[in-house]
Design an enzyme around this catalytic site. Sequence first.
Site, PDB file in Angstrom:
ATOM      1  CE1 TYR A   8      70.479  58.777  40.284  1.00  0.00           C
ATOM      2  CE2 TYR A   8      71.866  57.179  39.143  1.00  0.00           C
ATOM      3  CZ  TYR A   8      71.174  58.383  39.159  1.00  0.00           C
ATOM      4  OH  TYR A   8      71.164  59.182  38.040  1.00  0.00           O
ATOM      5  CB  CYS A   9      65.938  56.009  44.533  1.00  0.00           C
ATOM      6  SG  CYS A   9      66.395  55.601  46.231  1.00  0.00           S
ATOM      7  CE1 TYR A  10      63.533  62.655  43.596  1.00  0.00           C
ATOM      8  CE2 TYR A  10      62.335  60.590  43.771  1.00  0.00           C
ATOM      9  CZ  TYR A  10      62.519  61.826  43.179  1.00  0.00           C
ATOM     10  OH  TYR A  10      61.686  62.220  42.164  1.00  0.00           O
TER      11      TYR A  10
END
Length: 103
Positions: free
Chosen positions: A63-65
């Site tokens: 996951y990222c932003y």
Amino acid sequence: MSWLRISASEALTLLAQDDATVFDVRDSAAYQAGHLAKAANLAMERIPAWSKRLNKDAPVLVYCYHGNSSQEYAQMLADFRFNRVYSVDGGFAALLDAGAALA
């Protein structure tokens, strides 16, 4: 495509059922400010090192932003022959909204 995009709720279900490796690919300051309890911070240049240490058949959740950069990381992990790679749509914000536990 040899990886899948999944929703935050699907990601939480996966984490509850499986012993997945979780990577937070946000910058280190964002990671230090808060991340999923099981997440390791992953910079792109560290993927080759991690690829030698992990079971390629075990699930890997990225996951990222907001769910964009994690797709790039997911593709790289798939390129290293990981078989069960998932990118979280909506990223960290969606995981928080879904009730993810933080470290």
